[in-house]
Design a protein around this motif. Structure first.
Motif, PDB file in Angstrom:
ATOM      1  N   PHE A  42       0.842  -1.214   0.053  1.00  0.00           N
ATOM      2  CA  PHE A  42      -0.188  -0.099  -0.233  1.00  0.00           C
ATOM      3  C   PHE A  42       0.873   1.351   0.094  1.00  0.00           C
ATOM      4  CE2 PHE A  42      -3.114  -3.017   1.795  1.00  0.00           C
ATOM      5  CZ  PHE A  42      -4.000  -2.914   0.787  1.00  0.00           C
ATOM      6  N   GLY A  43       2.293   1.013  -0.003  1.00  0.00           N
ATOM      7  CA  GLY A  43       3.147   2.303   0.365  1.00  0.00           C
ATOM      8  C   GLY A  43       3.429   2.617  -1.190  1.00  0.00           C
ATOM      9  N   MET A  44       3.026   1.762  -2.258  1.00  0.00           N
ATOM     10  CA  MET A  44       3.625   1.909  -3.644  1.00  0.00           C
ATOM     11  C   MET A  44       2.562   3.324  -4.154  1.00  0.00           C
ATOM     12  SD  MET A  44       4.077  -1.651  -5.411  1.00  0.00           S
ATOM     13  CE  MET A  44       2.436  -2.182  -5.037  1.00  0.00           C
ATOM     14  N   ASN A  45       3.425   3.959  -5.033  1.00  0.00           N
ATOM     15  CA  ASN A  45       2.822   5.186  -5.664  1.00  0.00           C
ATOM     16  C   ASN A  45       1.609   4.677  -6.817  1.00  0.00           C
ATOM     17  OD1 ASN A  45       3.997   6.972  -4.185  1.00  0.00           O
ATOM     18  ND2 ASN A  45       5.642   6.915  -5.180  1.00  0.00           N
ATOM     19  N   VAL A  46       0.605   3.986  -6.346  1.00  0.00           N
ATOM     20  CA  VAL A  46      -0.291   3.337  -7.605  1.00  0.00           C
ATOM     21  C   VAL A  46      -1.593   3.644  -6.914  1.00  0.00           C
ATOM     22  CG1 VAL A  46       1.185   1.703  -8.519  1.00  0.00           C
ATOM     23  CG2 VAL A  46      -0.044   1.232  -6.627  1.00  0.00           C
ATOM     24  N   ASP A  47      -2.617   3.840  -7.669  1.00  0.00           N
ATOM     25  CA  ASP A  47      -3.876   4.063  -7.173  1.00  0.00           C
ATOM     26  C   ASP A  47      -4.572   2.818  -6.724  1.00  0.00           C
ATOM     27  OD1 ASP A  47      -3.646   6.723  -7.623  1.00  0.00           O
ATOM     28  OD2 ASP A  47      -4.692   6.693  -9.630  1.00  0.00           O
ATOM     29  N   PHE A  48      -5.267   2.765  -5.663  1.00  0.00           N
ATOM     30  CA  PHE A  48      -5.941   1.539  -5.295  1.00  0.00           C
ATOM     31  C   PHE A  48      -7.261   2.002  -4.650  1.00  0.00           C
ATOM     32  CE2 PHE A  48      -3.105   2.705  -1.974  1.00  0.00           C
ATOM     33  CZ  PHE A  48      -3.874   3.001  -0.747  1.00  0.00           C
ATOM     34  N   PRO A  49      -8.345   1.384  -4.459  1.00  0.00           N
ATOM     35  CA  PRO A  49      -9.675   1.872  -4.163  1.00  0.00           C
ATOM     36  C   PRO A  49      -9.396   2.509  -2.887  1.00  0.00           C
ATOM     37  CG  PRO A  49      -9.888  -0.312  -4.625  1.00  0.00           C
ATOM     38  CD  PRO A  49      -8.287  -0.052  -4.888  1.00  0.00           C
ATOM     39  N   GLY A  50      -9.943   3.899  -2.724  1.00  0.00           N
ATOM     40  CA  GLY A  50      -9.942   4.776  -1.553  1.00  0.00           C
ATOM     41  C   GLY A  50      -8.700   5.426  -1.564  1.00  0.00           C
ATOM     42  N   PHE A  51      -7.718   5.536  -2.548  1.00  0.00           N
ATOM     43  CA  PHE A  51      -6.342   5.979  -2.351  1.00  0.00           C
ATOM     44  C   PHE A  51      -6.385   7.570  -2.023  1.00  0.00           C
ATOM     45  CE2 PHE A  51      -2.805   8.133  -4.534  1.00  0.00           C
ATOM     46  CZ  PHE A  51      -1.760   7.555  -3.834  1.00  0.00           C
ATOM     47  N   GLY A  52      -5.553   7.812  -0.853  1.00  0.00           N
ATOM     48  CA  GLY A  52      -5.520   9.279  -0.614  1.00  0.00           C
ATOM     49  C   GLY A  52      -6.652   9.799   0.341  1.00  0.00           C
ATOM     50  N   THR A  53      -7.467   8.579   1.096  1.00  0.00           N
ATOM     51  CA  THR A  53      -8.545   9.015   1.878  1.00  0.00           C
ATOM     52  C   THR A  53      -8.132   8.511   3.262  1.00  0.00           C
ATOM     53  OG1 THR A  53      -9.809   6.967   1.329  1.00  0.00           O
ATOM     54  CG2 THR A  53     -10.249   8.855  -0.248  1.00  0.00           C
ATOM     55  N   ALA A  54      -8.937   9.166   4.363  1.00  0.00           N
ATOM     56  CA  ALA A  54      -8.633   8.722   5.615  1.00  0.00           C
ATOM     57  C   ALA A  54      -9.053   7.362   6.001  1.00  0.00           C
ATOM     58  CB  ALA A  54      -9.189   9.684   6.641  1.00  0.00           C
ATOM     59  N   GLU A  55     -10.305   7.089   5.378  1.00  0.00           N
ATOM     60  CA  GLU A  55     -10.767   5.652   5.481  1.00  0.00           C
ATOM     61  C   GLU A  55      -9.781   4.526   4.902  1.00  0.00           C
ATOM     62  OE1 GLU A  55     -12.464   8.302   3.872  1.00  0.00           O
ATOM     63  OE2 GLU A  55     -13.851   8.899   5.159  1.00  0.00           O
ATOM     64  N   ALA A  56      -9.294   4.968   3.751  1.00  0.00           N
ATOM     65  CA  ALA A  56      -8.208   3.752   3.413  1.00  0.00           C
ATOM     66  C   ALA A  56      -7.212   3.390   4.202  1.00  0.00           C
ATOM     67  CB  ALA A  56      -7.691   4.060   2.101  1.00  0.00           C
ATOM     68  N   PHE A  57      -6.661   4.482   4.973  1.00  0.00           N
ATOM     69  CA  PHE A  57      -5.504   4.589   5.956  1.00  0.00           C
ATOM     70  C   PHE A  57      -6.088   3.686   7.221  1.00  0.00           C
ATOM     71  CE2 PHE A  57      -3.968   6.178  10.037  1.00  0.00           C
ATOM     72  CZ  PHE A  57      -2.623   5.835   9.798  1.00  0.00           C
ATOM     73  N   TRP A  58      -7.282   3.998   7.516  1.00  0.00           N
ATOM     74  CA  TRP A  58      -7.978   3.145   8.633  1.00  0.00           C
ATOM     75  C   TRP A  58      -8.184   1.793   8.492  1.00  0.00           C
ATOM     76  CZ3 TRP A  58      -6.497   5.000  13.079  1.00  0.00           C
ATOM     77  CH2 TRP A  58      -6.448   6.165  13.474  1.00  0.00           C
ATOM     78  N   VAL A  59      -8.590   1.653   7.242  1.00  0.00           N
ATOM     79  CA  VAL A  59      -9.081   0.074   6.728  1.00  0.00           C
ATOM     80  C   VAL A  59      -7.647  -0.797   6.855  1.00  0.00           C
ATOM     81  CG1 VAL A  59      -9.537  -1.309   4.759  1.00  0.00           C
ATOM     82  CG2 VAL A  59     -11.055   0.561   5.628  1.00  0.00           C
ATOM     83  N   ILE A  60      -6.338  -0.166   6.338  1.00  0.00           N
ATOM     84  CA  ILE A  60      -5.215  -0.764   6.313  1.00  0.00           C
ATOM     85  C   ILE A  60      -4.631  -1.004   7.734  1.00  0.00           C
ATOM     86  CG2 ILE A  60      -2.725  -0.603   5.579  1.00  0.00           C
ATOM     87  CD1 ILE A  60      -3.765   1.349   2.982  1.00  0.00           C
ATOM     88  N   VAL A  61      -4.962  -0.001   8.693  1.00  0.00           N
ATOM     89  CA  VAL A  61      -4.257   0.014   9.817  1.00  0.00           C
ATOM     90  C   VAL A  61      -5.066  -1.193  10.695  1.00  0.00           C
ATOM     91  CG1 VAL A  61      -4.370   0.955  12.382  1.00  0.00           C
ATOM     92  CG2 VAL A  61      -3.347   2.129  10.265  1.00  0.00           C
ATOM     93  N   GLY A  62      -6.375  -1.423  10.157  1.00  0.00           N
ATOM     94  CA  GLY A  62      -7.338  -2.391  11.012  1.00  0.00           C
ATOM     95  C   GLY A  62      -6.993  -3.532  10.410  1.00  0.00           C
ATOM     96  N   PHE A  63      -6.599  -3.843   9.121  1.00  0.00           N
ATOM     97  CA  PHE A  63      -6.126  -5.040   8.448  1.00  0.00           C
ATOM     98  C   PHE A  63      -4.775  -5.403   9.032  1.00  0.00           C
ATOM     99  CE2 PHE A  63      -4.165  -7.203   4.775  1.00  0.00           C
ATOM    100  CZ  PHE A  63      -5.144  -8.514   5.046  1.00  0.00           C
ATOM    101  N   MET A  64      -3.951  -4.370   9.468  1.00  0.00           N
ATOM    102  CA  MET A  64      -2.648  -4.857  10.099  1.00  0.00           C
ATOM    103  C   MET A  64      -2.945  -5.204  11.512  1.00  0.00           C
ATOM    104  SD  MET A  64      -0.397  -1.696   8.648  1.00  0.00           S
ATOM    105  CE  MET A  64       1.195  -2.341   8.640  1.00  0.00           C
ATOM    106  N   VAL A  65      -3.686  -4.564  12.085  1.00  0.00           N
ATOM    107  CA  VAL A  65      -4.082  -5.038  13.518  1.00  0.00           C
ATOM    108  C   VAL A  65      -4.673  -6.498  13.590  1.00  0.00           C
ATOM    109  CG1 VAL A  65      -5.586  -4.585  15.704  1.00  0.00           C
ATOM    110  CG2 VAL A  65      -4.249  -2.774  14.540  1.00  0.00           C
ATOM    111  N   ALA A  66      -5.491  -6.690  12.708  1.00  0.00           N
ATOM    112  CA  ALA A  66      -6.332  -8.032  12.646  1.00  0.00           C
ATOM    113  C   ALA A  66      -5.099  -9.131  12.300  1.00  0.00           C
ATOM    114  CB  ALA A  66      -7.256  -8.134  11.410  1.00  0.00           C
ATOM    115  N   THR A  67      -4.329  -8.776  11.183  1.00  0.00           N
ATOM    116  CA  THR A  67      -2.980  -9.720  11.150  1.00  0.00           C
ATOM    117  C   THR A  67      -2.247  -9.896  12.305  1.00  0.00           C
ATOM    118  OG1 THR A  67      -3.093  -8.847   8.942  1.00  0.00           O
ATOM    119  CG2 THR A  67      -1.173 -10.053   9.389  1.00  0.00           C
ATOM    120  N   ILE A  68      -2.021  -9.093  13.264  1.00  0.00           N
ATOM    121  CA  ILE A  68      -1.125  -9.239  14.497  1.00  0.00           C
ATOM    122  C   ILE A  68      -2.153 -10.270  15.575  1.00  0.00           C
ATOM    123  CG2 ILE A  68      -0.520  -8.036  16.582  1.00  0.00           C
ATOM    124  CD1 ILE A  68       0.293  -5.609  14.680  1.00  0.00           C
TER     125      ILE A  68
END
Length: 200
Positions: free
Chosen positions: A161-187
């Motif tokens: 997700f750190g690559m400079n490519v567009d993905f759904p929700g790119f550049g939004t706060a919601e996408a950031f929290w979804v990624i953080v939630g996914f990382m927490v769920a993985t842990i």
């Protein structure tokens, strides 16, 4: 004997053989307190071994082992000499001294048996201490491995997700929290898996 004339006369009047016996008897009696100290050191080392001072125990074990080896070097040649003296005592000593020299030979054998026993105890303690150190190192390695395995997928997720490519929700706060939630769920999932496998 220099201070007590009566004691000196008492020893010298019984002949050189009795004097030799008294000297040897005192010397061998002096050995037992030293052996008691070695036994006490071994008991102390055994207590220290499981209190987290394994590295100090290695040094203490080496010192005690050196003491035992040095003591064995002293006693070993004396045993054969005393046995020879016991067998041929009648050639140069009165016959009644034979029993006295039997006692000295018995004392030498007891000392040798104790030293043999202490040698086995030291070797067993060394093996146990190595096992304790190895067990602690395994615990540390297990914890480090768990941390590495947990960080590996997190690094992968943040890399993707750190690559400079567009993905759904790119550049939004919601996408950031979804990624953080996914990382927490993985842990949480990995920790739960490790707990299930009893690796933690």
């Amino acid at each position: 004997m220099q201070e007590d004339e009566r004691f000196r006369e008492q020893l010298f009047s019984k002949g050189s053989g009795r004097l030799l016996y008294e000297v040897l008897d005192d010397l061998f009696d002096y050995c037992f307190p030293i052996l008691d100290k070695i036994g006490y050191k071994l008991d102390s080392i055994e207590d220290e071994m499981f209190e987290g001072a394994a590295e100090d125990v290695v040094r203490d074990l080496s010192n005690v082992k050196q003491e035992i080896i040095s003591y064995r070097k002293i006693i070993k040649p004396e045993r054969s000499t005393l046995r020879l003296l016991e067998r041929h005592v009648e050639r140069f000593l009165p016959q009644e001294l034979e029993l006295y020299f039997d006692d000295i030979v018995d004392a030498a054998e007891r000392i040798w048996d104790l030293l043999d026993n202490y040698k086995e105890v030291v070797e067993a303690l060394e093996d146990t201490n190595e096992s304790v150190i190895s067990h602690r190192q395994n615990d540390v390695l297990r914890v480090l491995t768990v941390f590495s395995v947990i960080l590996l997928p997190l690094t992968l997720i943040s890399g993707i997700f750190g690559m400079n490519v567009d993905f759904p929700g790119f550049g939004t706060a919601e996408a950031f929290w979804v990624i953080v939630g996914f990382m927490v769920a993985t842990i949480i999932g990995l920790v739960a898996f490790f707990r299930y496998k009893r690796w933690l």
